[in-house]
Design an enzyme around this catalytic site. Structure first.
Site: not given
Lengths: 166, 91
Positions: A69, A84
């Site tokens: 992620h 992110h």
């Protein structure tokens, strides 16, 4: 560092392309104090319009987080950028994310790094707004925000310009 | 000096706790390192701290020198053993 005074007379400037398509927002729009308060580093946020992260410059994968992620990419100047995807998405444990690269891989600007499924992120109750921040601010002299609002296309336009320390 | 801690956060040391560790490490002027499985990482570098890839249950040793070593190690230890709130409401 004394050694750095020799051999490098000009500062290095890097243009950072939009790593994903969507709407550019200020970091203060990110619903996470660590990013909104710039504690993770200066940068921008993009509200994604498609689930694809592309390389913002030619470089290498400094680290791909095992749950896919988030990724830290490194330019050959030493600039490191943290991308992110979404907020609190570590809780998805990789579900909804598919990495096309591994830590240590080289890539060219525009190469696909990670694909993600916004529906999975949003179904888990996580915002999909994606902060893009400098991970090693100590080595950056100046960061210029080229785009601070409006929509951008992944890999097509520069959003940030970083000038490295000499 | 050094001390070892076991990661208590179900999501390990990802971006957010890693940044807190970097901030705590920067309180010291001396070198601060994290050691996992014999590999040493600079605790003042966000990329290094994230690269540790510390997961729940992993043991991490914190090394620090200088006058503030004890405080810096304790501060980093508190982060390594913390459990994030958003982790608790999942599952």
């Amino acid at each position: 560092m004394l050694s750095k005074l020799f051999g490098k007379t000009k500062s290095k400037t890097i243009e950072i392309l939009a790593p994903l398509s969507g709407e550019v927002l200020a970091l203060t729009a990110v619903p996470d104090e660590a990013f909104a308060g710039k504690h993770m580093g200066d940068g921008i946020a993009i509200e994604p319009s498609e689930g694809k992260i592309v390389a913002p410059f030619d470089g290498t994968v400094a680290h791909l987080i095992h749950t896919n992620h988030a990724i830290i990419v490194e330019h050959n100047s030493g600039l490191q950028l943290l991308i992110h995807i979404g907020i609190n998405t570590v809780a998805l444990n990789g579900n909804g994310f598919r990495a096309h690269v591994s830590s240590g891989d080289s890539f060219q600007a525009g190469d696909i790094l990670i694909e993600f499924d916004r529906a999975v992120i949003e179904a888990a109750g996580c915002p999909s707004i994606t902060p893009i921040v400098i991970a090693n601010e100590d080595e950056v002299k100046q960061l210029e925000h080229i785009v601070s609002s409006g929509s951008v296309t992944a890999g097509a336009e520069a959003v940030l310009r970083a000038e490295m320390n000499e | 000096m050094q001390n070892s801690y076991v990661i208590q956060n179900p999501f390990g040391i990802h971006a957010r706790p890693a940044r807190k560790i970097v901030e705590a490490a920067k309180a010291s002027k001396e070198s601060v390192t994290l050691v996992k499985d014999g590999k040493s990482f600079n605790a003042k570098s966000l990329v290094h701290v994230i690269s540790v890839g510390a997961k729940f249950g992993d043991s991490i040793t914190v090394n620090a020198d200088g006058e503030q070593a004890e405080d810096v190690i304790a501060a980093i230890g508190a982060i390594l053993t913390a459990v994030e709130q958003h982790a608790e409401k999942e599952q």
